[in-house]
Design a protein around this motif. Structure first.
Motif, PDB file in Angstrom:
ATOM      1  N   ALA A  95       0.830  -1.203   0.000  1.00 31.94           N
ATOM      2  CA  ALA A  95       0.000   0.000   0.000  1.00 31.94           C
ATOM      3  C   ALA A  95       0.864   1.252   0.000  1.00 31.94           C
ATOM      4  CB  ALA A  95      -0.930  -0.014   1.211  1.00 31.94           C
ATOM      5  N   ARG A  96       1.908   1.253   0.803  1.00 27.76           N
ATOM      6  CA  ARG A  96       2.783   2.427   0.855  1.00 27.76           C
ATOM      7  C   ARG A  96       3.453   2.652  -0.498  1.00 27.76           C
ATOM      8  NH1 ARG A  96       4.784  -0.234   5.589  1.00 27.76           N
ATOM      9  NH2 ARG A  96       3.643   0.424   7.456  1.00 27.76           N
ATOM     10  N   ALA A  97       3.910   1.568  -1.118  1.00 26.70           N
ATOM     11  CA  ALA A  97       4.544   1.696  -2.434  1.00 26.70           C
ATOM     12  C   ALA A  97       3.558   2.242  -3.456  1.00 26.70           C
ATOM     13  CB  ALA A  97       5.097   0.352  -2.882  1.00 26.70           C
ATOM     14  N   ALA A  98       2.319   1.760  -3.403  1.00 25.98           N
ATOM     15  CA  ALA A  98       1.299   2.249  -4.336  1.00 25.98           C
ATOM     16  C   ALA A  98       1.035   3.731  -4.125  1.00 25.98           C
ATOM     17  CB  ALA A  98       0.012   1.445  -4.163  1.00 25.98           C
ATOM     18  N   LEU A  99       0.928   4.133  -2.876  1.00 28.60           N
ATOM     19  CA  LEU A  99       0.642   5.534  -2.585  1.00 28.60           C
ATOM     20  C   LEU A  99       1.750   6.453  -3.091  1.00 28.60           C
ATOM     21  CD1 LEU A  99      -0.791   4.997   0.991  1.00 28.60           C
ATOM     22  CD2 LEU A  99      -2.067   5.968  -0.925  1.00 28.60           C
ATOM     23  N   THR A 100       2.997   5.998  -2.975  1.00 30.68           N
ATOM     24  CA  THR A 100       4.102   6.831  -3.464  1.00 30.68           C
ATOM     25  C   THR A 100       4.065   6.972  -4.981  1.00 30.68           C
ATOM     26  OG1 THR A 100       5.621   4.941  -3.614  1.00 30.68           O
ATOM     27  CG2 THR A 100       5.579   6.164  -1.537  1.00 30.68           C
ATOM     28  N   GLN A 101       3.406   6.032  -5.667  1.00 31.85           N
ATOM     29  CA  GLN A 101       3.262   6.107  -7.120  1.00 31.85           C
ATOM     30  C   GLN A 101       2.009   6.872  -7.537  1.00 31.85           C
ATOM     31  OE1 GLN A 101       3.657   2.147  -8.970  1.00 31.85           O
ATOM     32  NE2 GLN A 101       4.580   1.463  -7.055  1.00 31.85           N
ATOM     33  N   GLY A 102       1.279   7.399  -6.569  1.00 32.37           N
ATOM     34  CA  GLY A 102       0.046   8.110  -6.892  1.00 32.37           C
ATOM     35  C   GLY A 102      -1.133   7.205  -7.126  1.00 32.37           C
ATOM     36  N   ILE A 103      -1.045   5.951  -6.705  1.00 33.82           N
ATOM     37  CA  ILE A 103      -2.145   5.003  -6.827  1.00 33.82           C
ATOM     38  C   ILE A 103      -2.985   5.061  -5.554  1.00 33.82           C
ATOM     39  CG2 ILE A 103      -2.764   2.556  -7.052  1.00 33.82           C
ATOM     40  CD1 ILE A 103      -0.152   2.153  -8.589  1.00 33.82           C
ATOM     41  N   GLY A 104      -4.269   5.341  -5.697  1.00 21.31           N
ATOM     42  CA  GLY A 104      -5.144   5.379  -4.533  1.00 21.31           C
ATOM     43  C   GLY A 104      -5.282   4.004  -3.899  1.00 21.31           C
ATOM     44  N   VAL A 105      -5.409   3.977  -2.582  1.00 19.15           N
ATOM     45  CA  VAL A 105      -5.491   2.713  -1.847  1.00 19.15           C
ATOM     46  C   VAL A 105      -6.691   2.747  -0.912  1.00 19.15           C
ATOM     47  CG1 VAL A 105      -4.341   1.160  -0.226  1.00 19.15           C
ATOM     48  CG2 VAL A 105      -2.989   2.385  -1.948  1.00 19.15           C
ATOM     49  N   MET A 106      -7.547   1.754  -1.052  1.00 17.56           N
ATOM     50  CA  MET A 106      -8.706   1.623  -0.179  1.00 17.56           C
ATOM     51  C   MET A 106      -8.569   0.367   0.680  1.00 17.56           C
ATOM     52  SD  MET A 106     -12.777   1.521  -1.096  1.00 17.56           S
ATOM     53  CE  MET A 106     -12.879  -0.217  -1.491  1.00 17.56           C
TER      54      MET A 106
END
Length: 361
Positions: free
Chosen positions: A163-174
Protein backbone atom coordinates in the motif's frame (compact mmCIF):
# COMPACT_ATOMS: atom_id res chain seq x y z
CA UNK A 1 -23.46 -4.10 0.14
CA UNK A 2 -25.21 -4.09 3.51
CA UNK A 3 -28.00 -1.49 3.36
CA UNK A 4 -30.25 -3.75 1.33
CA UNK A 5 -33.46 -4.27 3.28
CA UNK A 6 -35.19 -1.57 1.22
CA UNK A 7 -34.54 1.45 -1.02
CA UNK A 8 -35.44 3.65 1.95
CA UNK A 9 -32.69 2.06 4.04
CA UNK A 10 -30.12 2.76 1.33
CA UNK A 11 -31.33 6.35 1.00
CA UNK A 12 -31.06 6.90 4.75
CA UNK A 13 -27.51 5.55 4.80
CA UNK A 14 -26.49 7.70 1.82
CA UNK A 15 -27.96 10.82 3.43
CA UNK A 16 -26.12 10.07 6.66
CA UNK A 17 -22.89 9.50 4.72
CA UNK A 18 -23.13 12.90 3.03
CA UNK A 19 -23.86 14.56 6.38
CA UNK A 20 -20.80 12.80 7.86
CA UNK A 21 -18.58 14.27 5.15
CA UNK A 22 -18.11 11.01 3.25
CA UNK A 23 -17.39 11.64 -0.43
CA UNK A 24 -16.84 8.13 -1.86
CA UNK A 25 -19.43 5.39 -2.40
CA UNK A 26 -18.37 1.92 -3.55
CA UNK A 27 -20.66 -0.87 -4.70
CA UNK A 28 -20.82 -3.77 -7.19
CA UNK A 29 -23.29 -5.73 -9.34
CA UNK A 30 -22.52 -8.76 -7.17
CA UNK A 31 -24.09 -7.05 -4.14
CA UNK A 32 -27.69 -8.00 -4.87
CA UNK A 33 -29.94 -4.95 -5.41
CA UNK A 34 -27.32 -2.50 -4.12
CA UNK A 35 -26.83 -0.63 -7.40
CA UNK A 36 -30.56 -0.26 -8.04
CA UNK A 37 -31.16 1.04 -4.51
CA UNK A 38 -28.14 3.31 -4.69
CA UNK A 39 -29.15 4.72 -8.08
CA UNK A 40 -32.54 5.73 -6.71
CA UNK A 41 -30.93 7.24 -3.62
CA UNK A 42 -28.49 9.24 -5.75
CA UNK A 43 -31.32 10.66 -7.82
CA UNK A 44 -33.17 11.73 -4.67
CA UNK A 45 -30.00 13.30 -3.31
CA UNK A 46 -29.46 15.26 -6.55
CA UNK A 47 -32.98 16.69 -6.37
CA UNK A 48 -32.48 17.82 -2.77
CA UNK A 49 -28.75 18.60 -2.63
CA UNK A 50 -27.12 18.87 -6.03
CA UNK A 51 -23.82 20.08 -4.56
CA UNK A 52 -23.70 17.11 -2.19
CA UNK A 53 -24.43 14.73 -5.06
CA UNK A 54 -21.75 16.21 -7.29
CA UNK A 55 -19.19 15.86 -4.50
CA UNK A 56 -19.61 12.08 -4.43
CA UNK A 57 -17.09 9.82 -6.15
CA UNK A 58 -18.70 6.58 -7.34
CA UNK A 59 -16.93 3.24 -7.69
CA UNK A 60 -18.39 -0.02 -8.94
CA UNK A 61 -16.82 -3.27 -10.07
CA UNK A 62 -16.99 -6.01 -12.68
CA UNK A 63 -15.85 -9.59 -12.18
CA UNK A 64 -12.90 -10.76 -14.31
CA UNK A 65 -13.00 -13.54 -16.87
CA UNK A 66 -15.94 -12.35 -18.96
CA UNK A 67 -15.87 -12.14 -22.78
CA UNK A 68 -15.60 -8.62 -24.16
CA UNK A 69 -19.12 -8.19 -25.53
CA UNK A 70 -20.72 -9.64 -22.44
CA UNK A 71 -18.60 -7.41 -20.21
CA UNK A 72 -19.59 -4.36 -22.25
CA UNK A 73 -23.24 -5.20 -21.71
CA UNK A 74 -22.59 -5.68 -18.00
CA UNK A 75 -21.02 -2.23 -17.78
CA UNK A 76 -23.90 -0.61 -19.66
CA UNK A 77 -26.37 -2.36 -17.33
CA UNK A 78 -24.34 -1.22 -14.31
CA UNK A 79 -24.57 2.40 -15.44
CA UNK A 80 -28.30 2.02 -16.04
CA UNK A 81 -28.87 0.63 -12.55
CA UNK A 82 -26.97 3.53 -11.03
CA UNK A 83 -28.80 5.94 -13.40
CA UNK A 84 -25.55 7.67 -14.39
CA UNK A 85 -23.85 8.21 -17.76
CA UNK A 86 -20.33 7.79 -16.41
CA UNK A 87 -18.66 5.98 -13.52
CA UNK A 88 -15.79 7.71 -11.72
CA UNK A 89 -13.99 4.48 -10.89
CA UNK A 90 -14.32 0.99 -12.37
CA UNK A 91 -12.55 -1.83 -10.53
CA UNK A 92 -11.81 -5.38 -11.57
CA UNK A 93 -13.71 -7.14 -8.79
CA UNK A 94 -11.58 -9.78 -7.13
CA UNK A 95 -8.32 -9.85 -9.04
CA UNK A 96 -7.35 -12.92 -7.03
CA UNK A 97 -5.59 -15.35 -9.38
CA UNK A 98 -2.93 -15.23 -12.12
CA UNK A 99 -5.68 -15.98 -14.64
CA UNK A 100 -7.57 -12.87 -13.50
CA UNK A 101 -4.46 -10.74 -13.97
CA UNK A 102 -3.84 -12.26 -17.40
CA UNK A 103 -7.44 -11.46 -18.43
CA UNK A 104 -7.01 -7.89 -17.24
CA UNK A 105 -3.60 -7.06 -18.69
CA UNK A 106 -3.48 -9.14 -21.87
CA UNK A 107 -6.87 -10.77 -22.46
CA UNK A 108 -10.43 -9.62 -23.01
CA UNK A 109 -10.26 -7.44 -19.92
CA UNK A 110 -7.60 -5.29 -21.53
CA UNK A 111 -9.90 -4.56 -24.47
CA UNK A 112 -12.87 -3.95 -22.20
CA UNK A 113 -11.08 -1.46 -19.96
CA UNK A 114 -9.54 0.42 -22.89
CA UNK A 115 -12.98 0.64 -24.53
CA UNK A 116 -14.65 1.85 -21.32
CA UNK A 117 -12.07 4.60 -20.86
CA UNK A 118 -12.07 5.51 -24.54
CA UNK A 119 -15.84 5.84 -24.62
CA UNK A 120 -15.77 8.06 -21.54
CA UNK A 121 -17.85 5.58 -19.55
CA UNK A 122 -15.34 5.41 -16.68
CA UNK A 123 -12.90 7.92 -15.29
CA UNK A 124 -10.18 5.56 -14.10
CA UNK A 125 -9.54 1.85 -13.67
CA UNK A 126 -8.43 -0.07 -10.60
CA UNK A 127 -8.88 -3.42 -8.91
CA UNK A 128 -9.85 -5.08 -5.68
CA UNK A 129 -7.98 -8.16 -4.54
CA UNK A 130 -8.17 -10.85 -1.91
CA UNK A 131 -5.22 -12.60 -3.55
CA UNK A 132 -1.60 -13.31 -2.72
CA UNK A 133 0.80 -10.48 -1.99
CA UNK A 134 3.01 -11.36 -4.97
CA UNK A 135 0.01 -11.19 -7.32
CA UNK A 136 -1.02 -7.79 -5.98
CA UNK A 137 2.52 -6.51 -6.38
CA UNK A 138 2.55 -7.67 -10.00
CA UNK A 139 -0.70 -5.86 -10.64
CA UNK A 140 0.55 -2.64 -9.06
CA UNK A 141 3.79 -2.53 -11.02
CA UNK A 142 1.98 -3.20 -14.32
CA UNK A 143 1.16 0.50 -14.68
CA UNK A 144 -2.46 -0.30 -15.64
CA UNK A 145 -4.23 0.74 -12.45
CA UNK A 146 -4.86 4.05 -10.73
CA UNK A 147 -6.36 2.65 -7.54
CA UNK A 148 -6.61 -0.60 -5.60
CA UNK A 149 -8.74 -2.04 -2.80
CA UNK A 150 -6.84 -4.35 -0.46
CA UNK A 151 -7.15 -6.14 2.86
CA UNK A 152 -5.30 -3.70 5.08
CA UNK A 153 -6.06 -4.05 8.74
CA UNK A 154 -4.67 -3.28 12.16
CA UNK A 155 -4.69 -7.04 12.75
CA UNK A 156 -3.38 -7.98 9.29
CA UNK A 157 -0.55 -5.71 8.17
CA UNK A 158 1.03 -8.01 5.55
CA UNK A 159 0.04 -5.80 2.61
CA UNK A 160 0.89 -2.43 4.16
CA UNK A 161 4.28 -2.24 2.37
CA UNK A 162 2.46 -2.74 -0.94
CA UNK A 163 0.00 0.00 0.00
CA UNK A 164 2.78 2.43 0.86
CA UNK A 165 4.54 1.70 -2.43
CA UNK A 166 1.30 2.25 -4.34
CA UNK A 167 0.64 5.53 -2.59
CA UNK A 168 4.10 6.83 -3.46
CA UNK A 169 3.26 6.11 -7.12
CA UNK A 170 0.05 8.11 -6.89
CA UNK A 171 -2.15 5.00 -6.83
CA UNK A 172 -5.14 5.38 -4.53
CA UNK A 173 -5.49 2.71 -1.85
CA UNK A 174 -8.71 1.62 -0.18
CA UNK A 175 -8.85 -0.64 2.87
CA UNK A 176 -11.46 -3.36 2.47
CA UNK A 177 -13.83 -3.71 5.41
CA UNK A 178 -11.67 -2.65 8.39
CA UNK A 179 -14.61 -3.11 10.73
CA UNK A 180 -15.83 -6.56 9.66
CA UNK A 181 -13.10 -8.47 7.87
CA UNK A 182 -10.62 -6.55 9.96
CA UNK A 183 -11.83 -8.43 13.02
CA UNK A 184 -15.57 -7.87 13.65
CA UNK A 185 -14.42 -4.81 15.55
CA UNK A 186 -17.93 -3.39 15.78
CA UNK A 187 -18.58 -6.23 18.28
CA UNK A 188 -15.25 -6.71 20.09
CA UNK A 189 -14.69 -9.34 22.78
CA UNK A 190 -14.06 -8.29 26.37
CA UNK A 191 -10.32 -8.95 26.14
CA UNK A 192 -9.97 -6.67 23.14
CA UNK A 193 -11.99 -3.90 24.76
CA UNK A 194 -9.78 -4.09 27.83
CA UNK A 195 -6.59 -4.15 25.76
CA UNK A 196 -7.59 -0.98 23.87
CA UNK A 197 -9.11 0.98 26.77
CA UNK A 198 -9.91 3.80 27.07
CA UNK A 199 -10.35 3.76 23.27
CA UNK A 200 -12.66 1.57 21.22
CA UNK A 201 -10.87 -1.05 19.06
CA UNK A 202 -12.66 0.13 15.94
CA UNK A 203 -11.58 3.73 16.45
CA UNK A 204 -7.96 2.63 16.88
CA UNK A 205 -8.19 0.43 13.77
CA UNK A 206 -9.56 3.28 11.64
CA UNK A 207 -7.04 5.78 12.99
CA UNK A 208 -4.16 3.35 12.50
CA UNK A 209 -4.95 2.95 8.80
CA UNK A 210 -5.42 6.68 8.27
CA UNK A 211 -2.12 7.29 10.04
CA UNK A 212 -0.48 4.89 7.59
CA UNK A 213 -1.63 7.16 4.78
CA UNK A 214 -4.38 4.88 3.43
CA UNK A 215 -6.50 7.14 1.27
CA UNK A 216 -9.93 5.52 1.68
CA UNK A 217 -11.59 3.35 4.31
CA UNK A 218 -14.77 1.38 3.62
CA UNK A 219 -17.26 1.51 6.47
CA UNK A 220 -19.82 -1.08 5.32
CA UNK A 221 -22.81 0.77 6.76
CA UNK A 222 -26.11 -1.04 7.07
CA UNK A 223 -27.78 1.84 8.92
CA UNK A 224 -26.99 5.50 9.61
CA UNK A 225 -25.71 4.73 13.11
CA UNK A 226 -22.87 2.69 11.58
CA UNK A 227 -21.33 5.97 10.40
CA UNK A 228 -20.92 7.38 13.90
CA UNK A 229 -17.19 6.65 13.98
CA UNK A 230 -16.69 8.47 10.68
CA UNK A 231 -18.31 11.57 12.12
CA UNK A 232 -16.41 11.33 15.40
CA UNK A 233 -12.98 10.76 13.86
CA UNK A 234 -13.39 13.52 11.30
CA UNK A 235 -14.58 15.91 13.98
CA UNK A 236 -11.74 15.14 16.40
CA UNK A 237 -8.40 14.66 14.63
CA UNK A 238 -5.55 13.84 16.99
CA UNK A 239 -3.55 16.83 15.77
CA UNK A 240 -3.07 18.74 12.51
CA UNK A 241 -1.92 16.16 9.97
CA UNK A 242 -1.96 13.32 12.51
CA UNK A 243 -4.58 10.64 13.09
CA UNK A 244 -3.17 9.06 16.27
CA UNK A 245 -2.62 10.95 19.49
CA UNK A 246 0.25 9.98 21.84
CA UNK A 247 -2.33 8.33 24.09
CA UNK A 248 -3.72 6.31 21.20
CA UNK A 249 -0.23 5.18 20.18
CA UNK A 250 0.34 4.00 23.75
CA UNK A 251 -2.96 2.11 23.59
CA UNK A 252 -1.76 0.31 20.44
CA UNK A 253 1.48 -0.58 22.20
CA UNK A 254 -0.48 -1.97 25.17
CA UNK A 255 -2.66 -3.92 22.76
CA UNK A 256 0.36 -5.55 21.14
CA UNK A 257 1.96 -6.24 24.51
CA UNK A 258 -1.20 -7.92 25.84
CA UNK A 259 -1.29 -10.22 22.83
CA UNK A 260 2.37 -11.15 23.24
CA UNK A 261 1.84 -11.91 26.91
CA UNK A 262 -1.11 -14.23 26.31
CA UNK A 263 0.58 -16.04 23.42
CA UNK A 264 3.98 -16.30 25.04
CA UNK A 265 6.43 -18.36 23.01
CA UNK A 266 3.66 -19.54 20.67
CA UNK A 267 3.33 -16.11 18.98
CA UNK A 268 3.77 -16.40 15.22
CA UNK A 269 5.79 -13.45 13.92
CA UNK A 270 4.26 -13.69 10.41
CA UNK A 271 7.65 -13.71 8.67
CA UNK A 272 6.40 -16.32 6.15
CA UNK A 273 9.72 -18.15 6.05
CA UNK A 274 7.85 -21.40 6.78
CA UNK A 275 6.48 -21.37 3.24
CA UNK A 276 6.05 -23.14 0.92
CA UNK A 277 4.35 -26.04 2.68
CA UNK A 278 4.51 -29.34 0.73
CA UNK A 279 0.83 -29.88 1.53
CA UNK A 280 -0.26 -26.39 0.58
CA UNK A 281 -1.10 -25.33 4.14
CA UNK A 282 -1.15 -21.49 4.36
CA UNK A 283 0.73 -21.59 7.65
CA UNK A 284 1.09 -17.83 8.34
CA UNK A 285 -2.56 -17.09 7.55
CA UNK A 286 -3.77 -19.84 9.87
CA UNK A 287 -1.40 -18.94 12.69
CA UNK A 288 -2.44 -15.30 12.35
CA UNK A 289 -5.98 -16.43 13.17
CA UNK A 290 -4.59 -18.31 16.18
CA UNK A 291 -2.67 -15.19 17.25
CA UNK A 292 -5.91 -13.23 17.29
CA UNK A 293 -7.99 -15.93 18.98
CA UNK A 294 -5.53 -16.66 21.76
CA UNK A 295 -3.90 -13.25 22.00
CA UNK A 296 -7.01 -11.06 21.95
CA UNK A 297 -10.01 -13.35 22.50
CA UNK A 298 -11.22 -12.86 18.91
CA UNK A 299 -12.64 -16.38 18.64
CA UNK A 300 -15.98 -15.48 16.97
CA UNK A 301 -14.20 -13.63 14.16
CA UNK A 302 -11.41 -16.16 13.64
CA UNK A 303 -13.78 -19.11 13.80
CA UNK A 304 -15.98 -17.45 11.20
CA UNK A 305 -13.01 -16.90 8.88
CA UNK A 306 -11.70 -20.42 9.48
CA UNK A 307 -15.05 -21.95 8.61
CA UNK A 308 -14.87 -20.33 5.14
CA UNK A 309 -11.65 -22.11 4.18
CA UNK A 310 -12.27 -24.22 1.09
CA UNK A 311 -15.79 -22.83 0.70
CA UNK A 312 -15.22 -19.38 -0.76
CA UNK A 313 -13.42 -20.22 -3.99
CA UNK A 314 -10.58 -17.88 -4.91
CA UNK A 315 -11.77 -15.31 -2.36
CA UNK A 316 -10.14 -17.08 0.60
CA UNK A 317 -7.80 -19.89 1.57
CA UNK A 318 -8.46 -23.38 0.23
CA UNK A 319 -6.62 -25.60 2.77
CA UNK A 320 -7.11 -25.64 6.53
CA UNK A 321 -4.80 -26.78 9.33
CA UNK A 322 -6.04 -30.37 9.23
CA UNK A 323 -4.03 -30.85 6.02
CA UNK A 324 -0.77 -30.65 7.97
CA UNK A 325 0.97 -34.04 7.71
CA UNK A 326 3.61 -33.20 10.35
CA UNK A 327 6.36 -33.65 7.79
CA UNK A 328 8.54 -31.12 9.62
CA UNK A 329 9.59 -29.35 6.44
CA UNK A 330 8.74 -25.94 7.94
CA UNK A 331 10.48 -26.41 11.28
CA UNK A 332 14.10 -25.55 10.39
CA UNK A 333 12.95 -22.44 8.52
CA UNK A 334 11.15 -20.86 11.48
CA UNK A 335 13.42 -18.26 13.13
CA UNK A 336 11.37 -18.53 16.33
CA UNK A 337 11.65 -22.35 16.36
CA UNK A 338 7.91 -22.66 16.77
CA UNK A 339 6.39 -26.16 16.95
CA UNK A 340 4.35 -25.36 13.85
CA UNK A 341 2.55 -28.74 13.42
CA UNK A 342 1.38 -28.61 17.04
CA UNK A 343 0.23 -25.01 16.67
CA UNK A 344 -1.68 -25.86 13.50
CA UNK A 345 -3.40 -28.74 15.29
CA UNK A 346 -4.30 -26.38 18.12
CA UNK A 347 -5.65 -23.86 15.60
CA UNK A 348 -7.93 -26.48 14.10
CA UNK A 349 -9.18 -27.62 17.52
CA UNK A 350 -9.84 -24.04 18.55
CA UNK A 351 -11.48 -22.69 15.40
CA UNK A 352 -13.09 -25.55 13.49
CA UNK A 353 -16.86 -25.05 13.53
CA UNK A 354 -19.92 -25.81 11.39
CA UNK A 355 -19.56 -24.08 7.98
CA UNK A 356 -21.00 -20.63 7.34
CA UNK A 357 -21.81 -19.01 4.02
CA UNK A 358 -20.22 -15.80 2.80
CA UNK A 359 -22.37 -12.69 2.75
CA UNK A 360 -21.91 -12.63 -1.02
CA UNK A 361 -20.97 -15.68 -3.08
Amino acid sequence: MRALDSPAQMAAVLDAAVCAGINHVETAPAYGPAEVFLGAALQRLAQRDLIGRRALVLTSKLLPGTAVESAREQLRALLARLAIPRLDNLAVHGLNTPEHLEWTLRGDGRELLAWAEGEGLVGQVGFSSHGATALIEEALVSGRFRFCSLHLHLFDQERLPLARAALTQGIGVMAISPADKGGRLYDPPAELLADCAPFHPLELAYRFLLDQGISTLTLGAAQPADLAWARAITATPAAPGAWLSPEQRLALERLAAAGRERLGESLCGQCRRCLPCPNGVPIPSLLRLRNLAVGHGMVPFTSERYSLIGRAGHWWEQVDASACQRCGDCLPRCPLQLPIPELLADTHRLLAAPPRRRLWG
